[in-house]
Design an enzyme around this catalytic site. Sequence first.
Site, PDB file in Angstrom:
ATOM      1  N   TYR A 159       0.828  -1.209   0.000  1.00 53.88           N
ATOM      2  CA  TYR A 159       0.000   0.000   0.000  1.00 53.88           C
ATOM      3  C   TYR A 159       0.866   1.264   0.000  1.00 53.88           C
ATOM      4  O   TYR A 159       0.533   2.253  -0.641  1.00 53.88           O
ATOM      5  CB  TYR A 159      -0.926  -0.017   1.224  1.00 53.88           C
ATOM      6  CG  TYR A 159      -1.765   1.223   1.372  1.00 53.88           C
ATOM      7  CD1 TYR A 159      -2.889   1.425   0.577  1.00 53.88           C
ATOM      8  CD2 TYR A 159      -1.439   2.204   2.312  1.00 53.88           C
ATOM      9  CE1 TYR A 159      -3.666   2.568   0.711  1.00 53.88           C
ATOM     10  CE2 TYR A 159      -2.208   3.350   2.451  1.00 53.88           C
ATOM     11  CZ  TYR A 159      -3.313   3.525   1.646  1.00 53.88           C
ATOM     12  OH  TYR A 159      -4.072   4.658   1.768  1.00 53.88           O
ATOM     13  N   GLU A 160       1.983   1.205   0.723  1.00 56.34           N
ATOM     14  CA  GLU A 160       2.877   2.361   0.820  1.00 56.34           C
ATOM     15  C   GLU A 160       3.899   2.424  -0.324  1.00 56.34           C
ATOM     16  O   GLU A 160       4.840   3.205  -0.270  1.00 56.34           O
ATOM     17  CB  GLU A 160       3.585   2.366   2.175  1.00 56.34           C
ATOM     18  CG  GLU A 160       2.632   2.628   3.316  1.00 56.34           C
ATOM     19  CD  GLU A 160       3.302   2.691   4.678  1.00 56.34           C
ATOM     20  OE1 GLU A 160       4.488   2.328   4.804  1.00 56.34           O
ATOM     21  OE2 GLU A 160       2.615   3.113   5.633  1.00 56.34           O
ATOM     22  N   GLY A 172     -13.856   0.877   6.783  1.00 52.62           N
ATOM     23  CA  GLY A 172     -15.190   1.465   6.934  1.00 52.62           C
ATOM     24  C   GLY A 172     -16.082   0.694   7.896  1.00 52.62           C
ATOM     25  O   GLY A 172     -17.209   1.101   8.146  1.00 52.62           O
ATOM     26  N   TYR A 209      -7.538  10.222  10.933  1.00 47.34           N
ATOM     27  CA  TYR A 209      -6.892  10.582  12.205  1.00 47.34           C
ATOM     28  C   TYR A 209      -7.418  11.917  12.730  1.00 47.34           C
ATOM     29  O   TYR A 209      -7.678  12.062  13.923  1.00 47.34           O
ATOM     30  CB  TYR A 209      -5.379  10.640  12.054  1.00 47.34           C
ATOM     31  CG  TYR A 209      -4.750   9.334  11.619  1.00 47.34           C
ATOM     32  CD1 TYR A 209      -5.258   8.107  12.040  1.00 47.34           C
ATOM     33  CD2 TYR A 209      -3.654   9.323  10.773  1.00 47.34           C
ATOM     34  CE1 TYR A 209      -4.682   6.917  11.646  1.00 47.34           C
ATOM     35  CE2 TYR A 209      -3.069   8.129  10.370  1.00 47.34           C
ATOM     36  CZ  TYR A 209      -3.591   6.930  10.813  1.00 47.34           C
ATOM     37  OH  TYR A 209      -3.017   5.758  10.410  1.00 47.34           O
TER      38      TYR A 209
END
Length: 156
Positions: free
Chosen positions: A23-24, A92, A130
């Site tokens: 993902y990064e 989610g 966040y």
Amino acid sequence: MIRRARPDDIAAITDLIYALAEYEHARELCTVVPEQMNTALFGPEPSVFAHVAEESSGSVVGVALWFRNFSTWDGVHGIYLEDLFVLPEHRGAGHGRGLLAALAHECVERDYTRLSWSVLDWNEPSIGFYRSLGAEPQDEWTTFRLSGEALRALGT
């Protein structure tokens, strides 16, 4: 369900670490193996701790890997969240919030004064998440890292 990691979670935790690296956009930098994670989490001197998000089916779909840090200003420990990752298809559903709430609970129960972490500048979905929890960016700080050849040169 959010719970502390167990030794039988090692394979899932390692897989989630690799999914986070993907993902990064840094999969090629991830070299951890399950044995390393088992020693770090459950060896004679654990250096890292983990909570996992588990679906009702028993599948581990998220992880929070953390360790204790220390505030010299407050004179007490805190938690540094090294990795927080929930599989995209399970986002989610409250897993990320649940994992952070579990760490916040650890802080409150132990009288720790901080829960800290870093996020990549481009990760706008996470930054928004966040902020929605009340977390504030520490923009005045710049993170440094010493690794590879520079680390070896300084350390020898």
